[in-house]
Design an enzyme around this catalytic site. Structure first.
Site, PDB file in Angstrom:
ATOM      1  N   GLY A 178       0.796  -1.213   0.000  1.00 58.11           N
ATOM      2  CA  GLY A 178       0.000   0.000   0.000  1.00 58.11           C
ATOM      3  C   GLY A 178       0.834   1.271   0.000  1.00 58.11           C
ATOM      4  O   GLY A 178       0.332   2.355  -0.312  1.00 58.11           O
ATOM      5  N   GLU A 179       2.103   1.158   0.333  1.00 60.40           N
ATOM      6  CA  GLU A 179       2.964   2.335   0.413  1.00 60.40           C
ATOM      7  C   GLU A 179       3.463   2.717  -0.980  1.00 60.40           C
ATOM      8  O   GLU A 179       3.950   1.867  -1.745  1.00 60.40           O
ATOM      9  CB  GLU A 179       4.148   2.029   1.338  1.00 60.40           C
ATOM     10  N   ALA A 180       3.330   4.012  -1.336  1.00 55.86           N
ATOM     11  CA  ALA A 180       3.652   4.475  -2.686  1.00 55.86           C
ATOM     12  C   ALA A 180       5.113   4.246  -3.036  1.00 55.86           C
ATOM     13  O   ALA A 180       5.449   3.875  -4.168  1.00 55.86           O
ATOM     14  CB  ALA A 180       3.300   5.956  -2.819  1.00 55.86           C
TER      15      ALA A 180
ATOM     16  N   ILE B 235       5.624   0.656  -4.032  1.00 60.57           N
ATOM     17  CA  ILE B 235       5.084   0.392  -5.365  1.00 60.57           C
ATOM     18  C   ILE B 235       6.018   0.984  -6.418  1.00 60.57           C
ATOM     19  O   ILE B 235       6.280   0.364  -7.461  1.00 60.57           O
ATOM     20  CB  ILE B 235       3.668   0.995  -5.500  1.00 60.57           C
TER      21      ILE B 235
END
Length: 1717
Positions: free
Chosen positions: A654-656, A659
């Site tokens: 979920g952490e940008a 990703i």
């Protein structure tokens, strides 16, 4: 009838065709069927001319040519195809007869459509659509008879057509009976076809189908009363009609190579037939390509195809299609049920199962139709039972899908579905090999699910029911049913494990006995299970499909899997920790590439955690992420599909930033694999982000405003290095994402429990189970799910060639350890909860049976913890510790425990304690029920307790009277914990009558367990093996200890059983009995020392009973068992503080020994130890009782003592010696001493060594008539026998009783004297050192010790000397005996002369007159008897000893005299001149303290004894010199001279101590004692010295010259004169004092001095006479020395004129002549 019989002519075919054609003619409509009628008539005419003489192989009819066959069958074909039932029916009947009678033969194949037989079959199939009930049945008859006929081979499409026709009858039949018949015919056709396939022959034995079994799952509603019976007879009749018909020629069954490129019939499946046939061609000549097997293969494939047909979306509720599907599955079940080795050994058929049947099961698993599920389970059951070794991966898929998914659904299961699964599990659990194989191949395989573990845990959850507070769809009745069925399955599982273990152990024993007869014997190890005699899958050629593994290998695999799972679980919580653990435990490599491969390939990892780990920025995690992405090959793959493929293995974090890192690496990899796709990797990176956002936007329900295609294109403008990507490309990408969401493989829309999910992930089944559990209609088209199914098939193929697919078999029972470790906890919980909560007799009996199986396995496998857990649970569940709550199930538990004790007693070990505790409690309750008094009434410790119990006990039978407030009953009714020592410890308060009545009712339940059952356990102990009986005895002793030590209710049940089992096991070998007795011995000792006297007495009596039984057994020589058996008596006798117990033991031993004297053997040692303890007892009656028995033993049974072991003689001697020290009765002591002499006589006679002749040949056999003394050699063994006897007698010499001392001394020396001739010199030395010398040392030390004590006090001296030293009589006896012995054996014991002399001189130095005189007399006697044999050294030794006695006594005396220095005696400090004046003043006791008086008195006594001893020594020396003058050498004479000189000097020194003399005179006056004779001592010592010197001058003139005796004589005379002059006060005495004042006058002597002078006068006279007697020359030589002394004598005052007279004569006769010369 007569006309019809002749129709058709004489041929066999004519006899069948004629009547049928005639009936057709009669039934036909002449106008409508004119052509048919004409044909029939022409054929009838033709038949009249035919016979069976022709044999045309191409003709389908027997005995008729091909052309004639076609002609005569043409009317039949026309009739069948007429569609008119009245005509069709006889035509079908005709066809049935032709087939059933074997008149039609040959091959019927669609490849030969002109074949008349083929046309007939086709016509019959077409007629099935007439919808006429009778016609339908007739068609079924014909078709079944055609397939059944061994003369007809129906192939390819023709066979398929027959099956299709039967299908149509089933699906469109007019009534239920016809449908059932159609189903039955189909099933029978399957049996026929595939039985032939199995044997590859037409001539086979065929099994009849069971119509009732066919209706197990479906079509029960079609049954119209007797339909099942009708259909069964229908099939049986058809099958029986064709029996006995000869089979088709085998040459017709050539391989079907011409059919490999078939005509594309309906049997082709997706054009894959050619490929399959190629596979078949790869087979190496195993007959797999024959026509029969080819047809079977195609039929099987078509059945699978039919089972996979689904209804279309237009007709979702197509019931006909559903029924056809179900029928196909039923037929597949029949095929598999009757399948044999061909399905295992032939790769083509095995692959058919994998490719077609498994695919069918997979596709149908999504349907919710219960019949389909039941059929799937049934087919899967068959696959599992028969073909599991070839379907390892498939079983691993279907087991969780079909079985575990339903089993683990506890809250909202379908009742029928779960019951189906439970029945399925029960069936497989009955085959023990299946259970074992499942565990070995799945639970021990890291790539497979833990099927066995999940089965057991799922059954446990079901048995426990829905958790409290949860919502469930189950009714209470359904829940109870589930619980009971699951328990039943668990019982069956554990029972199968036990059965398999027993079988392997039996086979192992058989194998060991037969030896290694062949190399394959280990492969034939499995039970032939399987339904209806089918062959077990275990026989599948192990060299190809399975491997035999041992338990050690499987343990490693199991441990590896557990470690992997542990690492996965740790990873799913914290990824980095999980990776570290797996690397450190070496389950994966440490390189990033290996970690990436693990994350990509291993199932069970949490996809979210994988994404989080790959997105970490740590160095190692980054390397792993790069390796993970680099492992993908995106070459030639569309960008959208590449992202989809990439993201199916993990969930993006979920952490940008995470990703970003992942997408950046993905873009780089994609561009590297597709260099021409984008201008740069940045383009791919941005587009990848856009795709991810689009996927979330399109498929997230939370997003209301969805992104349009235009939005997507607009968002991605200018991303290709400032340019736009083609809109068409972006549009297609948009459509792909919107229509088909990007998601992981394992994403599930219907999440299950965490545990189930983890297992499904391990297996990779999440997608499949999504299909199964998702909300789909039962006929939903598969569409996109086909991709998933193909993916699973690819997995099967990929894994089939790997080592993981190898099927493992095991014969090592050690594998059960790991299985038990997995299942014992759930099984224990399930059984315990069910037993506790359920009162259903069947359920509880099942649980108890399960407990028995579990105990059996755990006990046999030596799993102590698990075994004890099961046994303890059962024991607690008996409720014997709280009998008021008992029910029938608890009684059943008691029965089960007894059964366990009987069946598995050899392996129970410590668990015996729980079982025996239960038996003890049963007996206790039964006694209470009978009203018998408790054991406590007999085992009371005091009268008060006894009175209480007697008052409380009315002892009526409880079962008749329920209001009795009996303390024992109240305690039991109240109950207690299982672990409490006794039942109902808390006895406070009363219980209600209702409670007691309820308890009595429960006691009636216990009547089911009789005494036989209880006693059987103990009687059965004799069948236990060696280890088990020891464990049994340990447990029984422990239970008995608990019973006996109960503070409130001691009992003896187990104690009595100990005696019983000892009796039962009496015949066991000695080694085992020794181990048993070690346990019993400790027990008897422990209880025998109990504080409860009654208990101890009871135990000792029990021990006596055992001892009596064992003393009846013979014991061979050199064994020690009887001694060990009597050891408890010894220990208790030695340690018990109870006189009653000790007396009881003595009585018991006396009784046993006297009644079994010949069998005591090694037990004599213990007997004598007991009597030894008794001899030292404080109770007189015990001593006397023991000695009475001892007397009988020694007098009457002495030979038995040493019969087995001679060392017991020593124990006998020690015992007698202990009796001699008895202080109660002197007669006992004296008799014991006499018995010791008797023992010595027997020892000397050789009674102990008679049985030793085989061991030591140097010891002769001794008889009573003669004793060869010369050959008796002294051995160590004999010395060991004599030593304790002699030493013991020696120690008795210090006994305080005079009679005992004398008797022991006399016996000791008599023994030595009587039997000394048997002793060697070394042994004599040992006797003197260990026996004789210590005897006298003890006596002498007690007299002499005070002399060497610096701090000695007379007070302590008097207390120590009392009764401790020998009296004169004893000393005299001892010395006389010693001299007798020494003289008698002088030649052997000459070396002991110094010791003997030492003893005698020790007596001489005794302060007591008696021993001293004894010593002198003994010394004189020895010199008289042996003087002639003495050497010079012997004399020297003697004289030195005498000198040492004289000299050594002086220091001690001087120390004693110095004690007077601290005592002030009034008047002693005055001057010498005042002594006379003060001597007249008396002193009283008041002037001196009492302590000083005692000290002074002791000094006086000591001085007197010292003087006496010194004079005695001088007397002895003088006498020895006189008697043995000629034997003395110069050196020895010198020693005597030194002795005389020392004593004389010492005497003079004492007399010179004037202060000391004054003190002693004063003290003696006070105490009224005579003063020590110091002057006399001095006179006598000098007198003896003079006499000795004079005698030497006279008797030994030569010696005198050598030693200068004359000079010494003159010197002694001078000394005497000086002493005398000093006494007279002559000035010459002080001539050496330079400053001495000259006395001008001489004072007269006092009275004391005059007395002293008078005493010394005789010595002076003697000295003067000696000097006068010297020869003239000698006198002249020495006169100058002593003349001054003579002058002083003249001037001195004398007390008498004798000195003056001698002096006058001397001057006149000796000095005068010299002067006159």
């Amino acid at each position: 009838m007569s006309s019809s019989q002749t129709l058709g002519g004489i041929s066999r075919c004519g006899r069948v065709l004629g009547p049928s054609l005639d009936k057709i003619v009669k039934n036909a409509a002449w106008r409508k069927h004119s052509h048919l009628v004409a044909a029939c008539k022409s054929v009838l005419d033709k038949l009249e001319t035919l016979s069976d003489s022709f044999s045309d192989p191409n003709s389908p009819l027997s005995g008729i040519t091909l052309s004639d066959s076609e002609f005569v069958l043409q009317p039949v074909l026309l009739a069948i195809g007429s569609g008119y039932p009245k005509v069709v029916e006889p035509a079908l009947e005709c066809a049935f007869k032709l087939f059933s009678l074997g008149l039609i033969h040959g091959e019927i194949d669609s490849a030969k459509p002109q074949n008349v037989a083929f046309k007939m079959v086709e016509a019959v199939c077409k007629s099935g659509g007439l919808r006429d009930e009778a016609i339908e049945l007739a068609v079924l008859r014909v078709l079944l008879s055609a397939v059944r006929s061994p003369c007809v081979l129906i192939r390819d499409d023709c066979l398929v057509n027959i099956v299709r026709t039967c299908y149509n009858v089933y699906l469109g039949g007019q009534n239920g009976t016809n449908q059932i018949c159609a189903k039955s015919v189909l099933a029978q056709i399957m049996v026929i076809v595939f039985t032939r396939v199995e044997e590859d022959s037409m001539d086979v034995n065929l099994k009849r189908v069971s119509v009732n079994e066919l209706l197990e799952f479906t079509d029960k509603n079609l049954n119209e009363g007797s339909s099942i019976y009708f259909c069964q007879n229908f099939v049986n009749e058809i099958m029986e009609t064709s029996e006995g018909v000869p089979s088709i020629n085998h040459s017709m069954l050539s391989p079907a190579h011409k059919l490999q490129n078939g005509n594309g019939s309906a049997s082709n499946v997706d054009g894959k037939e050619e490929q399959l046939d190629d596979d078949e061609g790869a087979e190496s000549g195993d007959g797999g390509g024959s026509k029969i097997r080819e047809d079977g293969f195609l039929l099987f494939r078509n059945l699978c195809k039919l089972s996979m047909k689904f209804s279309s979306q237009e007709h979702p509720d197509d019931q006909i299609l559903l029924r056809g599907k179900i029928l196909s599955l039923e037929l597949l079940k029949v095929v598999m049920d009757n399948g044999g080795s061909i399905w295992r050994s032939n790769e083509r058929f095995l692959n058919a199962i994998k490719q077609f049947l498994c695919l069918s099961l997979l596709k149908n698993s999504a349907l919710s139709v219960m019949a389909i599920f039941q059929l799937q389970c049934s087919i899967f059951m068959i696959l599992l039972s028969k073909f599991r070794s070839g379907l390892k991966q498939e079983v691993g898929i279907f087991f969780p899908m079909l079985v575990l998914r339903v089993l683990e659904n506890v809250l909202q299961p379908s009742f029928v579905q779960k019951m189906t699964v439970l029945n399925f599990l029960e069936r497989i659990s009955q085959d023990s090999q299946i259970i074992i194989d499942i565990f070995v191949n799945y639970d021990c395989d890291v790539d497979s699910p833990n099927i066995f573990e999940r089965i057991v845990n799922g059954l446990l959850k079901t048995a426990l029911g829905p958790p409290s507070g949860s919502t469930t769809t189950l009714t209470p009745a359904q829940d109870i049913t589930f619980r009971h069925e699951s328990v039943k399955c668990l019982v069956s599982i554990i029972g199968s494990m036990g059965a398999w273990m027993d079988q392997q152990l039996r086979l192992g024993d058989l194998y060991l006995t037969k030896g290694h007869e062949n190399d394959t014997s280990t492969e034939n190890h499995l039970t032939q299970h399987g339904e209806e005699g089918a062959v077990s899958d275990s026989e599948l050629h192990p060299e190809e499909k399975s491997e035999f593994s041992d338990a050690a290998t499987l343990e490693q695999r199991r441990a590896h899997k557990i470690e992997i799972q542990k690492g996965i679980a740790l990873f799913n919580r914290k990824p980095s920790k999980g990776i570290e653990f797996l690397i450190s435990s070496k389950k994966i490599g440490g390189s990033p590439e290996e970690v990436a491969s693990f994350l990509k390939k291993i199932n069970g990892l949490n996809e979210t955690m994988i994404g989080d780990y790959l997105g970490e920025r740590e160095e190692f995690s980054l390397k792993v992420m790069h390796a993970y992405v680099d492992s993908f090959n995106f070459s030639g793959i569309d960008f959208g599909e590449a992202i989809r493929f990439f993201l199916r293995g993990f969930r993006l974090p979920g952490e940008a930033q995470k990703i970003d890192r992942i997408m950046e690496k993905f873009a780089e990899r994609y561009c590297k694999c597709n260099p021409n796709s984008f201008t740069s990797a940045d383009t791919a990176y941005v587009l990848a982000y856009s795709v991810i956002l689009l996927n979330t936007d399109a498929h997230n329900n939370m997003v209301k405003d969805k992104m349009t295609k235009a939005d997507f294109i607009r968002n991605n403008r200018g991303i290709d290095d400032g340019k736009d990507l083609p809109e068409e490309y972006l549009g297609n990408l948009y459509d792909q994402i919107v229509k088909n969401e990007i998601k992981m493989n394992a994403e599930s829309s219907a999440p299950q429990s965490k545990q189930a999910n983890s297992f499904n992930k391990l297996l990779g089944l999440d997608g499949i189970l999504n299909l199964v559990t998702g909300k789909q209609t039962e006929e939903k088209a598969w569409g996109a799910n086909g991709l998933l199914i193909r993916h699973i098939q690819e997995q099967f193929k990929a894994k089939s060639g790997k080592s993981e697919s190898v099927y493992h078999s095991v014969t090592d029972v050690g594998i059960l350890r790991f299985m038990v470790e997995v299942c014992w906890g759930p099984i224990l919980a399930a059984f315990s909860v069910t037993l506790d909560q359920s009162d259903d007799r069947l359920a509880t009996s099942q649980c108890l049976q399960g407990f028995r199986h579990a105990v059996h396995i755990t006990a046999m496998m030596g799993m102590q913890t698990q075994r004890d857990a099961f046994v303890t649970s059962m024991a607690k569940f008996t409720y014997l510790h709280c009998a008021a709550d008992m029910k029938q199930k608890n009684v059943d538990a008691v029965k089960a425990i007894i059964a366990i004790a009987i069946e598995d007693g050899n392996y129970l070990q410590e668990a015996w304690e729980h079982i025996l505790t239960c038996l003890s409690r049963i007996e206790h309750l039964q006694l209470l029920g009978e009203g018998a008094p408790p054991d406590a009434s007999f085992l009371v410790s005091n009268a008060e307790t006894e009175e209480k119990i007697s008052k409380a006990m009315g002892y009526p039978t409880l079962k008749k009277k329920g209001t009795l407030q009996n303390p024992a009953v109240v305690a039991v009714v109240r109950g207690g914990s299982y672990d409490s020592t006794s039942i109902g410890v808390n006895t406070s308060g009363l219980v209600t009558p209702d409670q007691i009545n309820h308890f009595i009712a429960n006691l009636n339940l216990l009547d089911q367990i009789g005494n036989f059952e209880l006693n059987h356990v103990f009687a059965h102990s004799q069948r236990l093996n060696s280890e088990a009986i020891v464990a049994f005895v340990k447990a029984l002793c422990k239970v008995s200890m608990s019973e006996l030590q109960s503070p409130t209710d001691p009992r003896v049940f187990s104690l009595t059983k100990i005696v019983e089992i000892a009796h039962y096991n009496m015949n066991r070998i000695r080694l085992v009995w020794s181990r048993i007795w070690n346990v019993l011995s400790d027990f008897f000792v422990s209880v025998g020392l109990s504080e409860n006297l009654s208990v101890a007495i009871f135990v000792m009596d029990s021990l006596r009973q055992l001892a009596m039984k064992f003393l009846e057994r013979e014991e061979l020589a050199n064994y020690n068992f009887q001694n060990e058996f009597l050891r408890p008596f010894v220990i208790v006798m030695q340690k018990s503080g109870s006189a009653e117990i000790r007396e009881l033991i003595v009585r018991c031993i006396s009784q046993m020994v006297l009644s079994r004297v010949s069998n005591v053997k090694s037990g004599w040692k213990s007997v004598f130890m007991i009597f030894t303890a008794a001899a030292a007892d404080e109770r007189k009656n015990i001593v006397l009782l023991a000695f009475e028995t001892m007397e009988k033993i020694v007098r009457e049974y002495f030979p038995y003592i040493t019969e087995t072991e001679t060392l017991t003689f020593t124990d006998c001697v020690k015992c007698l010696i202990t009796f001699t020290t008895s202080r109660f009765n002197s007669d006992v002591s004296l008799n014991a001493i006499a018995f010791l002499r008797f023992c010595a006589v027997r020892l000397a006679e050789g009674a102990l060594v008679v049985n030793e002749t085989k061991i030591d040949s140097s010891v002769p056999v001794v008889n009573e008539d003669a004793l060869d003394i010369q050959t008796f050699t002294d051995k160590d063994d004999n010395a060991s026998f004599w030593s304790p006897l002699l030493t013991g007698l020696s120690k008795l010499a210090s006994d305080p009783r005079s009679a005992i001392r004398k008797s022991s001394l006399e016996v000791l020396f008599n023994i030595l004297k009587d039997h000394g001739h048997l002793f060697s010199r070394p042994f004599w030395t040992a006797v003197f050192n260990s026996v004789i010398f210590p005897l006298f040392d003890c006596a002498c030390e007690k007299r002499d010790t005070p002399q060497n004590d610096d701090n000695y006090s007379p007070v302590r001296r008097s207390s120590e000397s009392e009764g401790s030293s020998w009296d004169s009589e004893t000393s005299a006896v001892a010395a006389e005996c010693l001299l007798d012995l020494f003289v008698c054996f002088f030649d052997e014991v000459r070396s002991q002369l110094p010791g003997v002399i030492s003893i005698l001189t020790g007596l001489i130095r005794s302060p007591i007159q008696g021993p001293a005189g004894t010593g002198v007399a003994a010394l004189m006697r020895m010199t008289n008897d042996l003087g002639g044999k003495f050497f010079e050294d012997d004399w020297r030794e003697m004289f030195l000893a005498l000198k040492e006695v004289a000299t050594s006594a002086v220091p001690g005396l001087m120390k004693v005299l110095r004690t007077l220095d601290n005592i002030d005696v009034p008047g002693v400090s005055q001057s010498y001149d005042d002594v006379e004046m003060s001597s007249d003043h008396g002193l009283t006791n008041d002037d001196l303290e009492d302590d000083n008086l005692q000290t002074a008195a002791y000094v006086v006594s000591r001085m007197k004894s010292h003087i006496s001893m010194q004079l005695l020594i001088l007397q002895v020396v003088t006498d020895l010199h006189t008697m043995h003058l000629q034997s003395l050498s110069a050196s020895n004479t010198s020693i005597l001279l030194e002795l005389f000189s020392f004593v004389a000097s010492h005497a003079h020194q004492l007399s010179s101590e004037t202060t000391l003399q004054k003190k002693l005179q004063k003290v003696c006056t006070i105490l009224e004692l005579t003063a020590p004779p110091m002057v006399h001592f001095e006179n006598e010592s000098y007198q003896n010295f003079l006499n000795f010197l004079q005698n030497l001058l006279v008797d030994c003139p030569s010696l005198c010259k050598e030693i200068d005796i004359e000079g010494q004589l003159v010197a002694v005379c001078e000394k005497i004169l000086e002493i005398y002059l000093n006494c007279t006060g002559s000035p010459s005495a002080q001539k050496k004092q330079v400053n001495q004042h000259v006395v001008r006058w001489i004072l007269p002597l006092g009275s004391a001095k005059k007395e002293e002078l008078a005493a010394r006068s005789s010595l002076v006279v003697t000295a003067l006479q000696v000097l006068s007697g010297l020869e003239r020359t000698s006198f002249r030589r020495y006169v100058s020395q002593f003349f001054p002394l003579l002058v002083d004598l003249v001037k001195s005052e004398h007390s008498s004129g004798e000195v003056q007279g001698v002096l006058s004569n001397m001057f006149q006769s000796c000095i005068g002549p010299i002067v006159m010369e």
